[in-house]
Design an enzyme around this catalytic site. Structure first.
Site, PDB file in Angstrom:
ATOM      1  N   LYS A  35       9.547  -0.024  13.972  1.00  0.00           N
ATOM      2  CA  LYS A  35      10.118   0.314  12.663  1.00  0.00           C
ATOM      3  C   LYS A  35      11.109   1.468  12.808  1.00  0.00           C
ATOM      4  O   LYS A  35      12.197   1.448  12.240  1.00  0.00           O
ATOM      5  CB  LYS A  35       9.007   0.766  11.696  1.00  0.00           C
ATOM      6  CG  LYS A  35       8.061  -0.313  11.235  1.00  0.00           C
ATOM      7  CD  LYS A  35       7.140   0.277  10.160  1.00  0.00           C
ATOM      8  CE  LYS A  35       5.911  -0.561   9.925  1.00  0.00           C
ATOM      9  NZ  LYS A  35       4.936   0.083   9.054  1.00  0.00           N
ATOM     10  N   GLU A  37      10.722  -4.242   4.625  1.00  0.00           N
ATOM     11  CA  GLU A  37      10.892  -5.627   4.170  1.00  0.00           C
ATOM     12  C   GLU A  37      10.591  -5.761   2.681  1.00  0.00           C
ATOM     13  O   GLU A  37      11.342  -6.363   1.915  1.00  0.00           O
ATOM     14  CB  GLU A  37       9.929  -6.559   4.937  1.00  0.00           C
ATOM     15  CG  GLU A  37      10.187  -6.694   6.411  1.00  0.00           C
ATOM     16  CD  GLU A  37       9.391  -5.695   7.250  1.00  0.00           C
ATOM     17  OE1 GLU A  37       9.105  -4.580   6.764  1.00  0.00           O
ATOM     18  OE2 GLU A  37       9.077  -6.035   8.405  1.00  0.00           O
ATOM     19  N   GLY A  81      -4.709  -1.740   5.155  1.00  0.00           N
ATOM     20  CA  GLY A  81      -3.810  -2.820   4.722  1.00  0.00           C
ATOM     21  C   GLY A  81      -4.413  -4.199   4.954  1.00  0.00           C
ATOM     22  O   GLY A  81      -4.423  -5.046   4.066  1.00  0.00           O
ATOM     23  N   ARG A  82      -4.948  -4.427   6.165  1.00  0.00           N
ATOM     24  CA  ARG A  82      -5.458  -5.769   6.479  1.00  0.00           C
ATOM     25  C   ARG A  82      -6.814  -6.033   5.844  1.00  0.00           C
ATOM     26  O   ARG A  82      -7.368  -7.124   6.001  1.00  0.00           O
ATOM     27  CB  ARG A  82      -5.485  -5.983   7.992  1.00  0.00           C
ATOM     28  CG  ARG A  82      -6.216  -4.926   8.775  1.00  0.00           C
ATOM     29  CD  ARG A  82      -5.872  -4.995  10.246  1.00  0.00           C
ATOM     30  NE  ARG A  82      -6.401  -3.839  10.980  1.00  0.00           N
ATOM     31  CZ  ARG A  82      -5.781  -2.682  11.101  1.00  0.00           C
ATOM     32  NH1 ARG A  82      -4.606  -2.493  10.511  1.00  0.00           N
ATOM     33  NH2 ARG A  82      -6.316  -1.689  11.791  1.00  0.00           N
ATOM     34  N   HIS A  99      -4.195 -32.567  18.734  1.00  0.00           N
ATOM     35  CA  HIS A  99      -2.983 -33.243  19.221  1.00  0.00           C
ATOM     36  C   HIS A  99      -1.919 -32.219  19.593  1.00  0.00           C
ATOM     37  O   HIS A  99      -0.748 -32.541  19.691  1.00  0.00           O
ATOM     38  CB  HIS A  99      -2.463 -34.204  18.151  1.00  0.00           C
ATOM     39  CG  HIS A  99      -3.458 -35.267  17.827  1.00  0.00           C
ATOM     40  ND1 HIS A  99      -3.506 -36.465  18.499  1.00  0.00           N
ATOM     41  CD2 HIS A  99      -4.487 -35.282  16.943  1.00  0.00           C
ATOM     42  CE1 HIS A  99      -4.505 -37.192  18.017  1.00  0.00           C
ATOM     43  NE2 HIS A  99      -5.122 -36.491  17.073  1.00  0.00           N
ATOM     44  N   GLU A 131      -4.562  -6.664  14.878  1.00  0.00           N
ATOM     45  CA  GLU A 131      -4.085  -5.339  14.457  1.00  0.00           C
ATOM     46  C   GLU A 131      -5.252  -4.334  14.512  1.00  0.00           C
ATOM     47  O   GLU A 131      -5.039  -3.147  14.730  1.00  0.00           O
ATOM     48  CB  GLU A 131      -3.478  -5.394  13.047  1.00  0.00           C
ATOM     49  CG  GLU A 131      -2.591  -4.206  12.741  1.00  0.00           C
ATOM     50  CD  GLU A 131      -1.710  -4.385  11.502  1.00  0.00           C
ATOM     51  OE1 GLU A 131      -0.543  -4.777  11.632  1.00  0.00           O
ATOM     52  OE2 GLU A 131      -2.211  -4.128  10.395  1.00  0.00           O
ATOM     53  N   LYS A 134       0.839  -1.201   0.000  1.00  0.00           N
ATOM     54  CA  LYS A 134       0.000   0.000   0.000  1.00  0.00           C
ATOM     55  C   LYS A 134       0.878   1.257   0.000  1.00  0.00           C
ATOM     56  O   LYS A 134       0.693   2.161  -0.793  1.00  0.00           O
ATOM     57  CB  LYS A 134      -0.914  -0.027   1.229  1.00  0.00           C
ATOM     58  CG  LYS A 134      -1.798   1.176   1.363  1.00  0.00           C
ATOM     59  CD  LYS A 134      -2.742   1.032   2.552  1.00  0.00           C
ATOM     60  CE  LYS A 134      -3.457   2.338   2.813  1.00  0.00           C
ATOM     61  NZ  LYS A 134      -4.378   2.264   3.955  1.00  0.00           N
TER      62      LYS A 134
HETATM   63  O1  F6P Z   1       2.002  -4.189   9.974  1.00  0.00           O
HETATM   64  C1  F6P Z   1       1.732  -2.876   9.666  1.00  0.00           C
HETATM   65  C2  F6P Z   1       1.272  -2.698   8.263  1.00  0.00           C
HETATM   66  O2  F6P Z   1       1.103  -1.337   8.041  1.00  0.00           O
HETATM   67  C3  F6P Z   1      -0.002  -3.454   7.940  1.00  0.00           C
HETATM   68  O3  F6P Z   1      -1.154  -2.839   8.337  1.00  0.00           O
HETATM   69  C4  F6P Z   1       0.135  -3.592   6.484  1.00  0.00           C
HETATM   70  O4  F6P Z   1      -0.724  -4.550   6.032  1.00  0.00           O
HETATM   71  C5  F6P Z   1       1.587  -3.957   6.344  1.00  0.00           C
HETATM   72  O5  F6P Z   1       2.220  -3.183   7.337  1.00  0.00           O
HETATM   73  C6  F6P Z   1       2.202  -3.714   4.996  1.00  0.00           C
HETATM   74  O6  F6P Z   1       2.160  -2.373   4.603  1.00  0.00           O
HETATM   75  P1  F6P Z   1       2.323  -1.958   3.105  1.00  0.00           P
HETATM   76  O7  F6P Z   1       1.223  -2.569   2.330  1.00  0.00           O
HETATM   77  O8  F6P Z   1       2.273  -0.461   3.091  1.00  0.00           O
HETATM   78  O9  F6P Z   1       3.654  -2.463   2.607  1.00  0.00           O
END
Ligand code: F6P
Length: 526
Positions: A493, A210, A266-267, A383, A352, A204
């Site tokens: 972060k 990462e 995002g979620r 189990h 979240e 987003k």
């Molecule tokens: O974990 C935090 C967060 O902002 C999530 O809400 C989101 O889904 C994820 O990081 C990835 O963010 P982006 O889509 O901006 O890379």
């Protein structure tokens, strides 16, 4: 109408009365109990009769819902009001699955033309990739997709693709790279041919550490394969993002960008162009069915009476345990291995969203909020952690999810699977007396919901996912928190960036002695 505080007090008093009541007795006394506490909608049935509730409990919880302003708050979300107040954003993931295409106004502008344009863009791309019309830089058709993203930009898609294996077109393999740990991307790259690999960079913000690190590594791998020819990137990289400038800066042609807007959290973004990987794997028509299922859940959530409303009742029962029985967590147990990743997806959506200690108005909450969510498929989970659910010292409510008609034909094993699901719910509820051997005593009276889906299809999966999303919305609304921000992930972060700066400068900054020691060990140059 009584005030929310009064209803809360009534619920606390009611809980005291319920403490000694056994669910088994409630069933013995009322042969219609299962019917009274079962809801069906479309392909989904929820039996919530194996809970420590009576009709009085339900009525009180429904009063709590109304006193929380449910009708207005639900309407506000669907109407595009800026209910994500801390970020001043609307919350309109429901527009992304508005297959009826009725206008959805945000600041007097209909968002649907753009949503529909992105569907068309996704459809055309899916056809081009799966037909082989789209080729890589050396003219070969794509065989593998690498979806680079993390958190909400991957968990939904990953779960859906796994769940819908029986609907894959069979033309592509897909790989997810999420972690900044390069082990992951190295493993993936080792098995792939750059000339037939398509990278989807799903982010987003297009700034996530990462994702951007993995995307750069992938681009270097591709470009070095083509002897430094940067032009190859256009044929092998697409971006799914809201951030056009960052996409351009990374070097992805904006013709290869599938946009969405900041009103998609995002979620909640697997319904947006973030779902392109799903669309490629199951085909656009199946992707649209997923959206249709979610749309039907939206209509149910919007229109059904609260007492008949599946997400509402799931939410209220969850509140009952979280706030009045002090249950710290709940478990989701799909009795269907294709849904193995459902708990992982749900963990993020729920925790979240509702892992908050301040209200939307900025005051510290005076009740417990989001529970810890965990889960694993049955029968495996039986189990593993079910021992604690049966005989541990905490009550852990659980959602069991069963699929009536599997795609396979090994009926005998499916019967075993379903028998286990029913037996576990019964065992948790009834427990077992053991006068002479306490180790074999099961306290019972432990609650479960059972959800049944006719079949697992794109449509029914969409329905199930949206039901959970709305459940989480209702809980956040009752707790008066903002379920749509996630500042809790920011601090780590910032500190990671600071430490990285210190590593680059080869000089640790001021930290506690533990961090200093660990810094020295982790970044020792030898
Ligand atoms: O974990 C935090 C967060 O902002 C999530 O809400 C989101 O889904 C994820 O990081 C990835 O963010 P982006 O889509 O901006 O890379």
């Amino acid at each position: 109408m009584s005030s929310k505080k009064d209803i809360w007090r009534s619920l606390s008093a009611h809980q005291k009365k319920m403490q000694d009541i056994r669910m088994g007795d409630l069933f013995s006394k009322d042969s219609a109990r299962a019917e009274k506490f079962t809801l069906s909608y479309d392909a989904l049935t929820l039996d919530y009769s194996k809970n420590r509730i009576t009709e009085e409990t339900r009525d009180l919880l429904l009063e709590l819902l109304e006193a929380s302003g449910f009708q207005e708050k639900r309407a506000a979300m669907f109407a595009g009001e800026r209910i994500n107040t801390t970020e001043n954003r609307a919350v309109l993931h429901t527009a992304l699955r508005n297959v009826a295409e009725r206008p959805v106004l945000l600041d007097d502008e209909d968002v649907m033309p753009e949503v529909i344009a992105v569907w068309e863009q996704m459809q055309a791309f899916e056809e081009a990739i799966n037909s082989g019309d789209w080729t890589g830089f050396s003219g070969k058709r794509m065989t593998d997709i690498v979806n680079i993203g993390i958190g909400g930009s991957v968990l939904g898609s990953d779960m859906v693709i796994d769940a819908l294996k029986d609907f894959h077109t069979g033309k592509l393999r897909c790989h997810f790279v999420t972690n900044v740990d390069a082990t992951e991307i190295n493993d993936v790259m080792q098995s792939l041919n750059p000339e037939t690999t398509l990278f989807l960079v799903a982010s987003k913000s297009f700034t996530t550490q990462e994702t951007m690190a993995n995307a750069r590594t992938a681009r270097n791998w591709l470009v070095s394969h083509y002897n430094g020819k940067e032009e190859a990137v256009a044929d092998h990289f697409v971006a799914l993002s809201t951030n056009e400038d960052a996409v351009k800066e990374f070097g992805i042609d904006t013709d290869n960008m599938f946009p969405f807007r900041d009103w998609v959290g995002g979620r909640y973004s697997s319904w947006s162009s973030i779902g392109l990987v799903t669309c490629l794997m199951i085909g656009f028509d199946n992707f649209k069915s997923l959206l249709e299922g979610a749309y039907m859940a939206d209509m149910h959530f919007l229109k059904a009476d609260p007492a008949e409303n599946i997400p509402v009742m799931l939410a209220l029962v969850g509140i009952w345990y979280r706030n009045f029985w002090d249950a710290p967590c709940y478990s989701v147990v799909p009795y269907f291995s294709r849904l193995k990743k459902l708990p992982l997806w749900l963990q993020q959506v729920d925790m979240e969203s509702n892992g908050k200690y301040v209200t939307a108005a900025g005051k510290i909450v005076d009740t417990a909020t989001g529970p810890i969510v965990f889960g694993y498929p049955g029968t495996d989970a039986q189990h593993s952690y079910f021992q604690l659910m049966h005989q541990g010292t905490d009550m852990i409510p659980a959602d069991f999810i069963g699929i009536l008609k599997p795609a396979h034909t090994v009926r005998a094993q499916h019967d075993m699977l379903m028998a286990n699901m029913l037996a576990q719910a019964e065992a948790l509820m009834l427990g077992q007396e053991s006068p002479n051997d306490p180790a074999r005593y099961f306290p019972g009276n432990r609650p479960t919901n059972t959800m049944l889906l006719e079949k697992l299809t794109p449509y029914t999966l969409g329905l199930l996912m949206a039901v959970y999303e709305h459940k989480i919305f209702v809980q956040g609304m009752v707790w008066e928190i903002n379920s749509f921000d996630q500042f809790g992930v920011e601090l780590g972060k910032v500190l990671a960036d600071r430490i990285l700066g210190e590593v680059a400068a080869d000089a640790a900054g001021a930290h506690d002695s533990s961090t200093m020691e660990l810094f020295a060990r982790c970044f020792k140059k030898s």
